[in-house]
Design a protein around this motif. Structure first.
Motif, PDB file in Angstrom:
ATOM      1  N   GLU A  34       0.850  -1.194   0.000  1.00 62.79           N
ATOM      2  CA  GLU A  34       0.000   0.000   0.000  1.00 62.79           C
ATOM      3  C   GLU A  34       0.885   1.244   0.000  1.00 62.79           C
ATOM      4  O   GLU A  34       1.817   1.349   0.794  1.00 62.79           O
ATOM      5  CB  GLU A  34      -0.894   0.006   1.243  1.00 62.79           C
ATOM      6  CG  GLU A  34      -1.823   1.191   1.327  1.00 62.79           C
ATOM      7  CD  GLU A  34      -2.867   1.231   0.231  1.00 62.79           C
ATOM      8  OE1 GLU A  34      -3.209   2.340  -0.209  1.00 62.79           O
ATOM      9  OE2 GLU A  34      -3.326   0.154  -0.189  1.00 62.79           O
ATOM     10  N   GLY A  35       0.590   2.167  -0.896  1.00 60.85           N
ATOM     11  CA  GLY A  35       1.378   3.391  -1.008  1.00 60.85           C
ATOM     12  C   GLY A  35       2.292   3.407  -2.211  1.00 60.85           C
ATOM     13  O   GLY A  35       2.791   4.463  -2.596  1.00 60.85           O
ATOM     14  N   VAL A  77       5.698   6.706  -5.330  1.00 55.64           N
ATOM     15  CA  VAL A  77       4.731   6.515  -4.254  1.00 55.64           C
ATOM     16  C   VAL A  77       3.451   7.290  -4.531  1.00 55.64           C
ATOM     17  O   VAL A  77       3.454   8.257  -5.300  1.00 55.64           O
ATOM     18  CB  VAL A  77       5.307   6.936  -2.878  1.00 55.64           C
ATOM     19  CG1 VAL A  77       6.471   6.057  -2.487  1.00 55.64           C
ATOM     20  CG2 VAL A  77       5.703   8.391  -2.861  1.00 55.64           C
ATOM     21  N   LYS A  78       2.381   6.867  -3.902  1.00 51.24           N
ATOM     22  CA  LYS A  78       1.102   7.561  -4.008  1.00 51.24           C
ATOM     23  C   LYS A  78       1.133   8.806  -3.134  1.00 51.24           C
ATOM     24  O   LYS A  78       1.695   8.792  -2.039  1.00 51.24           O
ATOM     25  CB  LYS A  78      -0.033   6.649  -3.557  1.00 51.24           C
ATOM     26  CG  LYS A  78      -0.265   5.477  -4.469  1.00 51.24           C
ATOM     27  CD  LYS A  78      -1.384   4.603  -3.958  1.00 51.24           C
ATOM     28  CE  LYS A  78      -1.549   3.387  -4.860  1.00 51.24           C
ATOM     29  NZ  LYS A  78      -2.537   2.456  -4.337  1.00 51.24           N
ATOM     30  N   SER A  81       1.099   9.250   1.027  1.00 53.24           N
ATOM     31  CA  SER A  81       1.685   8.101   1.723  1.00 53.24           C
ATOM     32  C   SER A  81       2.863   8.547   2.570  1.00 53.24           C
ATOM     33  O   SER A  81       3.590   9.464   2.205  1.00 53.24           O
ATOM     34  CB  SER A  81       2.186   7.064   0.716  1.00 53.24           C
ATOM     35  OG  SER A  81       1.136   6.596  -0.073  1.00 53.24           O
ATOM     36  N   VAL A  86       6.237   3.249   3.952  1.00 53.51           N
ATOM     37  CA  VAL A  86       6.135   2.483   2.706  1.00 53.51           C
ATOM     38  C   VAL A  86       7.466   1.786   2.418  1.00 53.51           C
ATOM     39  O   VAL A  86       7.503   0.596   2.092  1.00 53.51           O
ATOM     40  CB  VAL A  86       5.731   3.396   1.521  1.00 53.51           C
ATOM     41  CG1 VAL A  86       5.814   2.646   0.199  1.00 53.51           C
ATOM     42  CG2 VAL A  86       4.328   3.945   1.731  1.00 53.51           C
TER      43      VAL A  86
END
Length: 129
Positions: A34-35, A77-78, A81, A86
């Protein structure tokens, strides 16, 4: 290619694992965190060379010796985040995946953040105006 048990021959021959296989394992483990928005082309491609799931090993540099491996991952990365969180999750996931699937000892997993996916922030700006 690397021979995980140098000098040890199995009943039907030796087992060798290519660097590309280790890179793919690392890329698959990283992209599921996630991220992580995407893998990046790294030092040769730059941010403009964002790669999809089909080319995960292109955002990964692997150095494999007889019984161990070092990994460099180039990611995007998103937005929003927490980058240190991450990166830590990626390091753990990549190390576990390589050890479990190949038996190689992972010496290091280096994370290179090449960029941040900004689509989310751009849509927020559009909503505000």
């Amino acid at each position: 290619m690397t021979n995980i048990d140098e000098g040890k021959e199995y009943e039907n021959g030796q087992v060798k694992i290519s660097d590309e296989v280790v890179a793919t394992i690392a890329g698959l483990a990283a992209i599921d965190i996630e991220g992580v928005h995407a893998m990046s082309g790294g030092f040769t491609g730059g941010i403009s060379d964002i790669l999809g799931r089909k080319n995960l090993s292109k955002g990964v540099k692997v150095e494999v010796t007889d019984k161990d491996a070092s990994v460099d991952l180039y990611i995007v990365v998103k937005y929003g985040s927490k980058i240190p969180d991450v990166a830590w999750k990626i390091q753990e996931a990549v190390k576990d995946a390589i050890v479990n699937m190949t038996g190689l000892k992972v010496l290091e997993v280096n994370i290179h953040v090449q960029g941040v996916e900004l689509k989310q922030s751009e849509s927020l700006e559009e909503e505000e105006s």
